[in-house]
Design a protein around this motif. Structure first.
Motif, PDB file in Angstrom:
ATOM      1  N   TYR A 136      57.791  38.410  -7.022  1.00  0.00           N
ATOM      2  CA  TYR A 136      56.742  39.377  -8.080  1.00  0.00           C
ATOM      3  C   TYR A 136      56.225  41.242  -6.485  1.00  0.00           C
ATOM      4  O   TYR A 136      57.017  40.861  -5.453  1.00  0.00           O
ATOM      5  N   ALA A 137      56.217  41.657  -6.550  1.00  0.00           N
ATOM      6  CA  ALA A 137      56.009  42.888  -5.696  1.00  0.00           C
ATOM      7  C   ALA A 137      54.232  43.779  -6.153  1.00  0.00           C
ATOM      8  O   ALA A 137      54.227  43.925  -7.484  1.00  0.00           O
ATOM      9  N   VAL A 138      53.405  44.461  -4.955  1.00  0.00           N
ATOM     10  CA  VAL A 138      52.337  45.007  -4.823  1.00  0.00           C
ATOM     11  C   VAL A 138      53.061  45.948  -4.812  1.00  0.00           C
ATOM     12  O   VAL A 138      52.753  46.451  -3.499  1.00  0.00           O
ATOM     13  N   ARG A 139      52.519  47.329  -4.984  1.00  0.00           N
ATOM     14  CA  ARG A 139      52.052  48.759  -4.849  1.00  0.00           C
ATOM     15  C   ARG A 139      51.063  48.924  -4.564  1.00  0.00           C
ATOM     16  O   ARG A 139      50.158  49.637  -5.341  1.00  0.00           O
ATOM     17  N   HIS A 140      50.557  49.333  -3.241  1.00  0.00           N
ATOM     18  CA  HIS A 140      49.036  49.826  -3.211  1.00  0.00           C
ATOM     19  C   HIS A 140      49.084  50.946  -1.917  1.00  0.00           C
ATOM     20  O   HIS A 140      48.640  50.497  -0.656  1.00  0.00           O
ATOM     21  N   GLN A 141      48.605  52.163  -2.744  1.00  0.00           N
ATOM     22  CA  GLN A 141      48.665  52.854  -1.744  1.00  0.00           C
ATOM     23  C   GLN A 141      49.545  53.088  -0.870  1.00  0.00           C
ATOM     24  O   GLN A 141      50.449  53.356  -1.443  1.00  0.00           O
ATOM     25  N   GLU A 142      50.556  53.059   0.257  1.00  0.00           N
ATOM     26  CA  GLU A 142      51.253  53.383   0.988  1.00  0.00           C
ATOM     27  C   GLU A 142      52.559  52.046   1.715  1.00  0.00           C
ATOM     28  O   GLU A 142      53.606  52.129   1.899  1.00  0.00           O
ATOM     29  N   TYR A 143      51.452  50.373   0.917  1.00  0.00           N
ATOM     30  CA  TYR A 143      51.761  50.018   1.353  1.00  0.00           C
ATOM     31  C   TYR A 143      52.320  48.882  -0.044  1.00  0.00           C
ATOM     32  O   TYR A 143      52.595  48.904  -1.199  1.00  0.00           O
ATOM     33  N   ALA A 167      45.522  39.131  -3.140  1.00  0.00           N
ATOM     34  CA  ALA A 167      44.741  38.278  -3.294  1.00  0.00           C
ATOM     35  C   ALA A 167      44.089  39.978  -4.792  1.00  0.00           C
ATOM     36  O   ALA A 167      43.709  39.524  -5.798  1.00  0.00           O
ATOM     37  N   LEU A 168      45.346  41.315  -4.690  1.00  0.00           N
ATOM     38  CA  LEU A 168      45.555  41.667  -5.735  1.00  0.00           C
ATOM     39  C   LEU A 168      45.722  41.576  -6.960  1.00  0.00           C
ATOM     40  O   LEU A 168      46.118  41.739  -8.096  1.00  0.00           O
ATOM     41  N   TYR A 169      47.745  40.593  -6.186  1.00  0.00           N
ATOM     42  CA  TYR A 169      48.249  39.996  -7.237  1.00  0.00           C
ATOM     43  C   TYR A 169      47.601  39.091  -8.042  1.00  0.00           C
ATOM     44  O   TYR A 169      47.797  39.378  -9.031  1.00  0.00           O
ATOM     45  N   THR A 170      47.058  38.350  -7.371  1.00  0.00           N
ATOM     46  CA  THR A 170      46.201  37.391  -7.763  1.00  0.00           C
ATOM     47  C   THR A 170      45.567  37.398  -8.978  1.00  0.00           C
ATOM     48  O   THR A 170      45.141  36.705 -10.130  1.00  0.00           O
ATOM     49  N   ALA A 171      44.297  38.287  -8.770  1.00  0.00           N
ATOM     50  CA  ALA A 171      43.556  38.844 -10.158  1.00  0.00           C
ATOM     51  C   ALA A 171      44.023  39.329 -10.742  1.00  0.00           C
ATOM     52  O   ALA A 171      43.985  39.199 -11.939  1.00  0.00           O
ATOM     53  N   GLU A 173      55.083  40.670   9.304  1.00  0.00           N
ATOM     54  CA  GLU A 173      54.757  39.490  10.499  1.00  0.00           C
ATOM     55  C   GLU A 173      53.506  40.263  11.231  1.00  0.00           C
ATOM     56  O   GLU A 173      52.764  39.687  12.226  1.00  0.00           O
ATOM     57  N   ASN A 174      53.507  41.576  11.706  1.00  0.00           N
ATOM     58  CA  ASN A 174      52.928  42.303  12.094  1.00  0.00           C
ATOM     59  C   ASN A 174      51.429  42.565  11.553  1.00  0.00           C
ATOM     60  O   ASN A 174      50.033  42.701  11.687  1.00  0.00           O
ATOM     61  N   HIS A 175      51.106  42.067   9.789  1.00  0.00           N
ATOM     62  CA  HIS A 175      49.741  42.738   9.255  1.00  0.00           C
ATOM     63  C   HIS A 175      49.694  41.710   7.999  1.00  0.00           C
ATOM     64  O   HIS A 175      49.574  42.035   6.786  1.00  0.00           O
ATOM     65  N   PRO A 176      49.269  40.590   8.990  1.00  0.00           N
ATOM     66  CA  PRO A 176      49.092  39.667   7.966  1.00  0.00           C
ATOM     67  C   PRO A 176      48.065  39.777   7.307  1.00  0.00           C
ATOM     68  O   PRO A 176      47.124  39.326   6.292  1.00  0.00           O
ATOM     69  N   GLU A 177      47.056  40.771   7.416  1.00  0.00           N
ATOM     70  CA  GLU A 177      45.378  40.726   6.572  1.00  0.00           C
ATOM     71  C   GLU A 177      45.601  41.952   5.495  1.00  0.00           C
ATOM     72  O   GLU A 177      45.438  41.826   4.666  1.00  0.00           O
ATOM     73  N   ILE A 178      47.057  42.545   5.593  1.00  0.00           N
ATOM     74  CA  ILE A 178      47.240  43.301   4.479  1.00  0.00           C
ATOM     75  C   ILE A 178      47.975  42.352   3.736  1.00  0.00           C
ATOM     76  O   ILE A 178      48.012  42.986   2.185  1.00  0.00           O
ATOM     77  N   ILE A 179      48.880  41.458   4.218  1.00  0.00           N
ATOM     78  CA  ILE A 179      49.527  40.439   3.080  1.00  0.00           C
ATOM     79  C   ILE A 179      48.341  39.850   2.400  1.00  0.00           C
ATOM     80  O   ILE A 179      48.318  39.467   1.090  1.00  0.00           O
ATOM     81  N   THR A 180      47.341  39.169   3.609  1.00  0.00           N
ATOM     82  CA  THR A 180      45.939  38.957   2.234  1.00  0.00           C
ATOM     83  C   THR A 180      45.432  39.562   0.950  1.00  0.00           C
ATOM     84  O   THR A 180      45.135  39.111   0.318  1.00  0.00           O
ATOM     85  N   LYS A 181      45.339  41.020   1.644  1.00  0.00           N
ATOM     86  CA  LYS A 181      44.728  41.682   1.039  1.00  0.00           C
ATOM     87  C   LYS A 181      45.128  42.163  -0.672  1.00  0.00           C
ATOM     88  O   LYS A 181      44.571  41.784  -1.727  1.00  0.00           O
TER      89      LYS A 181
END
Length: 353
Positions: free
Chosen positions: A266-273, A312-316, A301-309
């Protein structure tokens, strides 16, 4: 399933004559063919690929016109046949509103081309790519003929033309560069495709729209243009693009999602990420597409907080999706391809003494 409302059914409610031409591939059984899905007219085949000379090979690789098999003697080269059928449908319905879903199977395998189209690509010295380009040339020629016919009949001004591919090019012969990946992958090379819209006096010509849009936006955009009520349709993930083309300070989508085989990838594109759970690479990857549009630098590896966010968007989003009604060979093919990819790379290394 028949419970889902297709754009053909929505446009029929607006008084449109509807036609499906070419590759269908969204329902093999006869009960799910275009005549059961809101199309007044069907000329094409049900499966995903077919011999371009129209040679029948089972129910999924047989050309039908509505419910009847088309004699092979009446077929020439499918790309040309589909073009001619589209022009014929327009000719027979030009006095009233009409909608055509024209799905060329080119340049899907098998690799077949006519002398006419091969002549135009003989300068390409790689034989496989020369044939592939000739198949694309057949589509270009067909689209040009349809456009010329609309102009000749005075229909161009009041006709919307939408052109796009369903996925990036395949591994052999195509070139998705500079984007990474190919058909079947959720890298940009697998999902980013050419997308053109023409509507005289409504869409400004010769302009590029840089915000992220999706093929899911076609349904609401066309239905709105046809005078329908988009808000009355349930579960449309797309948006009407027309207002955004004028108000260029607003974005049609803040977030888009892709899912294959029930979440195998799966993939999620949210804003620039963009987060990509890649089964090919066996890991979750993160890219900043504003800074790195070619996906060369995995910053997970440098952005675990963005990964988590983004997870969560994908799961919802995924919680609202239905489970797959069947599976296809995608998972096993992915594993085979990645294994072969690594083997080829390792073979290129100088052996140790």
């Amino acid at each position: 399933p028949l419970s889902e409302k297709m754009i053909s059914e929505a446009l029929k409610e607006q008084g449109y004559a509807t036609s499906a031409i070419g590759k269908w591939h969204v329902g093999d059984h006869a009960d799910l063919h275009p005549p059961r899905q809101g199309f007044d007219h069907w000329f094409g085949f049900a499966g995903g690929a077919m011999n371009y000379w129209g040679e029948s090979n089972g129910p999924l690789r047989t050309i039908f016109r509505n419910e009847n098999k088309v004699p092979e003697s009446e077929l020439s080269y499918l790309t040309d046949d589909f073009t001619n059928e589209a022009i014929s449908f327009i000719e027979n319905n030009k006095q009233d509103p009409f909608f055509i879903y024209l799905a060329y199977n080119a340049p899907h395998a098998p690799d077949h081309a006519t002398k006419q189209y091969l002549e135009k690509t003989k300068h390409i010295e790689y034989g496989g790519r020369s044939v592939y380009a000739a198949m694309v040339n057949g589509v270009d020629t067909g689209v040009g003929k349809i456009d010329a016919y609309l102009k000749e009949k005075g229909l161009k001004e009041n006709t919307i033309l939408v052109f796009l591919s369903d996925n990036g090019g395949r591994t052999m012969h195509a070139n998705n560069g500079p984007n990474r990946g190919h058909k079947g992958m959720l890298f940009e090379g697998g999902i980013k495709v050419p997308f053109f819209m023409v509507w005289q006096n409504h869409i400004k010509p010769n302009e590029a729209y840089d915000e992220v849009v999706s093929s899911l936006d076609i349904f609401p955009t066309l239905l709105n243009a046809a005078g329908g009520n988009v808000k009355g349709e349930k579960q449309l993930d797309g948006v009407n693009l027309l207002p955004f083309l004028d108000q260029k300070n607003e974005k049609p989508h803040e977030t888009l999602y892709w899912r294959s085989v029930g979440g195998f990838e799966y993939a999620v594109r949210h804003q620039e990420y963009k987060l990509y759970k890649s089964a090919y690479k066996g890991k979750i990857m993160l890219f900043n597409l504003e800074k790195d549009p070619l996906e060369r630098h995995d910053i997970a590896e440098n952005h675990p907080e963005i990964i988590t966010k983004l997870k969560a968007l994908y799961t919802a989003w995924d919680s609202k999706n239905v489970a797959p009604g069947w599976v296809d060979p995608h998972p096993e093919n992915v594993i085979k391809e990645e294994k072969n990819f690594r083997m080829i790379r390792e073979k290129s290394l100088r052996p140790k003494n």
